[in-house]
Design a protein around this motif. Sequence first.
Motif, PDB file in Angstrom:
ATOM      1  N   GLY A  39      -2.844  -1.395 -17.498  1.00  0.00           N
ATOM      2  CA  GLY A  39      -4.217  -1.329 -17.010  1.00  0.00           C
ATOM      3  C   GLY A  39      -4.268  -1.080 -15.511  1.00  0.00           C
ATOM      4  N   LEU A  40      -3.331  -1.710 -14.793  1.00  0.00           N
ATOM      5  CA  LEU A  40      -3.310  -1.546 -13.344  1.00  0.00           C
ATOM      6  C   LEU A  40      -3.014  -0.106 -12.951  1.00  0.00           C
ATOM      7  CD1 LEU A  40      -1.508  -4.515 -11.623  1.00  0.00           C
ATOM      8  CD2 LEU A  40      -3.794  -3.680 -11.245  1.00  0.00           C
ATOM      9  N   ARG A  41      -2.149   0.542 -13.749  1.00  0.00           N
ATOM     10  CA  ARG A  41      -1.801   1.922 -13.407  1.00  0.00           C
ATOM     11  C   ARG A  41      -3.061   2.793 -13.375  1.00  0.00           C
ATOM     12  NH1 ARG A  41       2.484   4.811 -13.556  1.00  0.00           N
ATOM     13  NH2 ARG A  41       3.789   3.389 -14.728  1.00  0.00           N
ATOM     14  N   ASP A  42      -3.897   2.654 -14.409  1.00  0.00           N
ATOM     15  CA  ASP A  42      -5.133   3.444 -14.437  1.00  0.00           C
ATOM     16  C   ASP A  42      -6.045   3.057 -13.284  1.00  0.00           C
ATOM     17  OD1 ASP A  42      -4.254   4.677 -16.678  1.00  0.00           O
ATOM     18  OD2 ASP A  42      -5.332   3.378 -18.075  1.00  0.00           O
ATOM     19  N   HIS A  43      -6.144   1.752 -13.067  1.00  0.00           N
ATOM     20  CA  HIS A  43      -7.035   1.260 -12.025  1.00  0.00           C
ATOM     21  C   HIS A  43      -6.587   1.754 -10.653  1.00  0.00           C
ATOM     22  CE1 HIS A  43     -10.114  -1.194 -10.461  1.00  0.00           C
ATOM     23  NE2 HIS A  43      -9.348  -2.136  -9.967  1.00  0.00           N
ATOM     24  N   MET A  44      -5.274   1.694 -10.417  1.00  0.00           N
ATOM     25  CA  MET A  44      -4.750   2.145  -9.130  1.00  0.00           C
ATOM     26  C   MET A  44      -4.971   3.635  -8.937  1.00  0.00           C
ATOM     27  SD  MET A  44      -1.140   0.185  -9.048  1.00  0.00           S
ATOM     28  CE  MET A  44      -0.931  -1.504  -8.565  1.00  0.00           C
ATOM     29  N   THR A  45      -4.857   4.398 -10.050  1.00  0.00           N
ATOM     30  CA  THR A  45      -5.103   5.840  -9.948  1.00  0.00           C
ATOM     31  C   THR A  45      -6.547   6.092  -9.564  1.00  0.00           C
ATOM     32  OG1 THR A  45      -3.581   6.040 -11.781  1.00  0.00           O
ATOM     33  CG2 THR A  45      -4.766   8.020 -11.161  1.00  0.00           C
ATOM     34  N   ASN A  46      -7.459   5.387 -10.210  1.00  0.00           N
ATOM     35  CA  ASN A  46      -8.870   5.592  -9.915  1.00  0.00           C
ATOM     36  C   ASN A  46      -9.201   5.225  -8.480  1.00  0.00           C
ATOM     37  OD1 ASN A  46      -9.417   6.507 -12.453  1.00  0.00           O
ATOM     38  ND2 ASN A  46      -9.967   4.486 -13.253  1.00  0.00           N
ATOM     39  N   ARG A  81      -7.191   5.501  -6.061  1.00  0.00           N
ATOM     40  CA  ARG A  81      -6.321   6.305  -5.195  1.00  0.00           C
ATOM     41  C   ARG A  81      -5.582   5.380  -4.219  1.00  0.00           C
ATOM     42  NH1 ARG A  81      -7.876  11.498  -5.918  1.00  0.00           N
ATOM     43  NH2 ARG A  81      -6.757  12.236  -4.096  1.00  0.00           N
ATOM     44  N   LEU A  82      -4.937   4.369  -4.792  1.00  0.00           N
ATOM     45  CA  LEU A  82      -4.386   3.297  -3.978  1.00  0.00           C
ATOM     46  C   LEU A  82      -3.231   3.758  -3.082  1.00  0.00           C
ATOM     47  CD1 LEU A  82      -4.834   0.339  -3.446  1.00  0.00           C
ATOM     48  CD2 LEU A  82      -3.093  -0.203  -5.106  1.00  0.00           C
ATOM     49  N   LEU A  83      -2.342   4.603  -3.629  1.00  0.00           N
ATOM     50  CA  LEU A  83      -1.217   5.072  -2.815  1.00  0.00           C
ATOM     51  C   LEU A  83      -1.711   5.777  -1.562  1.00  0.00           C
ATOM     52  CD1 LEU A  83       1.369   6.546  -5.311  1.00  0.00           C
ATOM     53  CD2 LEU A  83       1.699   4.692  -3.712  1.00  0.00           C
ATOM     54  N   GLU A  84      -2.685   6.655  -1.759  1.00  0.00           N
ATOM     55  CA  GLU A  84      -3.218   7.414  -0.642  1.00  0.00           C
ATOM     56  C   GLU A  84      -3.846   6.482   0.384  1.00  0.00           C
ATOM     57  OE1 GLU A  84      -5.334  10.678  -2.336  1.00  0.00           O
ATOM     58  OE2 GLU A  84      -6.327  11.077  -0.417  1.00  0.00           O
ATOM     59  N   ARG A  85      -4.589   5.481  -0.138  1.00  0.00           N
ATOM     60  CA  ARG A  85      -5.255   4.549   0.769  1.00  0.00           C
ATOM     61  C   ARG A  85      -4.258   3.705   1.534  1.00  0.00           C
ATOM     62  NH1 ARG A  85      -9.607   1.282  -2.434  1.00  0.00           N
ATOM     63  NH2 ARG A  85      -8.951  -0.303  -0.953  1.00  0.00           N
ATOM     64  N   MET A  86      -3.190   3.259   0.836  1.00  0.00           N
ATOM     65  CA  MET A  86      -2.195   2.437   1.522  1.00  0.00           C
ATOM     66  C   MET A  86      -1.584   3.192   2.692  1.00  0.00           C
ATOM     67  SD  MET A  86       0.011   0.402  -1.283  1.00  0.00           S
ATOM     68  CE  MET A  86      -0.574  -1.070  -2.073  1.00  0.00           C
ATOM     69  N   ALA A  87      -1.193   4.435   2.448  1.00  0.00           N
ATOM     70  CA  ALA A  87      -0.583   5.228   3.520  1.00  0.00           C
ATOM     71  C   ALA A  87      -1.566   5.403   4.672  1.00  0.00           C
ATOM     72  CB  ALA A  87      -0.141   6.580   2.977  1.00  0.00           C
ATOM     73  N   ALA A  88      -2.831   5.715   4.343  1.00  0.00           N
ATOM     74  CA  ALA A  88      -3.832   5.932   5.384  1.00  0.00           C
ATOM     75  C   ALA A  88      -4.102   4.639   6.156  1.00  0.00           C
ATOM     76  CB  ALA A  88      -5.120   6.458   4.765  1.00  0.00           C
ATOM     77  N   ASP A  89      -4.208   3.506   5.425  1.00  0.00           N
ATOM     78  CA  ASP A  89      -4.500   2.231   6.085  1.00  0.00           C
ATOM     79  C   ASP A  89      -3.361   1.790   6.994  1.00  0.00           C
ATOM     80  OD1 ASP A  89      -6.928   2.162   4.891  1.00  0.00           O
ATOM     81  OD2 ASP A  89      -6.403   0.717   3.332  1.00  0.00           O
ATOM     82  N   LEU A  90      -2.119   2.067   6.569  1.00  0.00           N
ATOM     83  CA  LEU A  90      -0.979   1.710   7.414  1.00  0.00           C
ATOM     84  C   LEU A  90      -1.046   2.455   8.734  1.00  0.00           C
ATOM     85  CD1 LEU A  90       1.936   1.559   4.841  1.00  0.00           C
ATOM     86  CD2 LEU A  90       1.262  -0.244   6.416  1.00  0.00           C
ATOM     87  N   HIS A  91      -1.366   3.752   8.661  1.00  0.00           N
ATOM     88  CA  HIS A  91      -1.469   4.525   9.899  1.00  0.00           C
ATOM     89  C   HIS A  91      -2.633   4.055  10.745  1.00  0.00           C
ATOM     90  CE1 HIS A  91       1.772   6.839   8.657  1.00  0.00           C
ATOM     91  NE2 HIS A  91       1.163   7.605   7.798  1.00  0.00           N
ATOM     92  N   LEU A  92      -3.721   3.671  10.073  1.00  0.00           N
ATOM     93  CA  LEU A  92      -4.890   3.183  10.793  1.00  0.00           C
ATOM     94  C   LEU A  92      -4.548   1.894  11.548  1.00  0.00           C
ATOM     95  CD1 LEU A  92      -8.110   3.624  10.910  1.00  0.00           C
ATOM     96  CD2 LEU A  92      -8.159   1.726   9.305  1.00  0.00           C
ATOM     97  N   LEU A  93      -3.828   0.987  10.848  1.00  0.00           N
ATOM     98  CA  LEU A  93      -3.517  -0.317  11.443  1.00  0.00           C
ATOM     99  C   LEU A  93      -2.513  -0.193  12.570  1.00  0.00           C
ATOM    100  CD1 LEU A  93      -3.166  -2.549   8.285  1.00  0.00           C
ATOM    101  CD2 LEU A  93      -4.743  -2.926  10.176  1.00  0.00           C
ATOM    102  N   LEU A  94      -1.491   0.617  12.356  1.00  0.00           N
ATOM    103  CA  LEU A  94      -0.401   0.655  13.311  1.00  0.00           C
ATOM    104  C   LEU A  94      -0.453   1.878  14.207  1.00  0.00           C
ATOM    105  CD1 LEU A  94       2.378  -0.690  10.953  1.00  0.00           C
ATOM    106  CD2 LEU A  94       0.906  -1.942  12.492  1.00  0.00           C
ATOM    107  N   GLY A  95      -1.514   2.671  14.027  1.00  0.00           N
ATOM    108  CA  GLY A  95      -1.824   3.703  14.995  1.00  0.00           C
ATOM    109  C   GLY A  95      -1.068   5.001  14.868  1.00  0.00           C
ATOM    110  N   GLY A  96      -1.842   6.082  14.938  1.00  0.00           N
ATOM    111  CA  GLY A  96      -1.260   7.406  15.119  1.00  0.00           C
ATOM    112  C   GLY A  96      -0.480   7.933  13.942  1.00  0.00           C
ATOM    113  N   ASP A  97      -0.150   9.208  14.024  1.00  0.00           N
ATOM    114  CA  ASP A  97       0.595   9.840  12.951  1.00  0.00           C
ATOM    115  C   ASP A  97       1.535  10.893  13.533  1.00  0.00           C
ATOM    116  OD1 ASP A  97       1.457  10.251  10.448  1.00  0.00           O
ATOM    117  OD2 ASP A  97      -0.250  11.453   9.781  1.00  0.00           O
TER     118      ASP A  97
END
Lengths: 312, 107
Positions: A261-268, A270-286
């Motif tokens: 169930g989590l797999r579908d939920h995470m896909t909906n 877009r958790l992977l994408e958000r995690m990567a974006a949030d990490l850059h947001l928190l720790l700055g820059g790319d």
Amino acid sequence: MTGNGAGNGIIWHRQNLRELPKFRDGTSYLYLEHTRLEQDGRGVRAYHPEGMITLPVASLGVLLLGPGCSVSHEAVKALSDTGCSVLWVGEGGVRLYASGLGESRSALRLQRQARLWANPDTRLRVVRQMYAMRFPGGLPDGLTLQQIRGHEGARVRDAYARYSRAYGVRWEQRQYKQTDWERATPINKALSAGNACVYGLAHAAILATGYSPALGFVHTGKMLSFVYDVADLYKIEVVLPTAFREAATPGDDLERRVRTGLRDHMTNLRLLERMAADLHLLLGGDDMDPDPTAPGDLWDPLGDVQGGVNHA
Amino acid sequence: MTLEAVPPSLRGELSRWLMEVQPGVYVGNATALVRDLLWDKAVQNARTGRCTQIYRANNEQGFAVRMYGDPHRTLVSLDGFQLVAIRNARHIELQGEYDPPEDDDKL
């Protein structure tokens, strides 16, 4: 196609890093147990009880290896070349024992994380930002850290109560005994299984984007402190709905149902994408290392000097 | 869709709906209903042949697979992730070693 003259086909000596799909575009995770992993040709094969499975490792974010798995040296090399993180986990993926290397080759981001972490002012800023991310409506200004933790506790308690009412699952308290998994209540088991997935994914996101799982901002003192930090940003939103829904459904195989169930939920989400974006947001820059294969610089108090040359 | 060792009439029937880009490989953009009907037709008429259908789906992989007729290949769903499992010689050789341990109460 270039032949190598020996007649046994093509040999790529180095993985072309550009051909790797970006972490956020990949599929999230795959959990295997009682499986033997080997390299064959240039692919990774898993000898699963059901048969031989060729794994699409290059687009896979995390490979979770459960009990009864064995991996050959060449298979690990292939996994590391394609940037697939390998995590060794407990039965059902509910505990994380060890991890392999992600796809990052540059230390720029890790250095920035360490700088933010080492200075109490910047560390506090990151901590506040992390808490603020969990409150869509925002937090009042000028709260002390202790007050923020209070708000967070109330948010978590309310979320549990809300889902408990929505799904009719009795909620008493979060409890889990490391030594006695079977004695936990179904909802607690479902939550543990779900949290482990989020930890695995957060761990993989951190490694894949080139940060350190040990330098936590909110959590501190463990090798996976930062993993707990990142997972806590999403736990309530991601795990609770699925865990309560599955705990309310009768039947066996609760942990597996939670993971599915989590797999579908995470896909909906877009958790992977958000995690990567949030990490850059928190720790700055790319900013990226212009040439990941070039030798690193040498440190000097007056500024880095070029490495890979003789300074005699 | 792919077809292997099926009667020519089935191949002809499929080519009415889909484009045959290589022998036995059919591509097309059909509705879910047509796709399911074509699949039923293929399975009913395949005799000893094999067929596979791959279609777009709203899951993490972006597609779903179904297979018919090959006893050595099965689809496994690992927590919702579809992969093909092949029972080959190496798998049989390793099978005893890597099967999950039997439950004690079965002994």
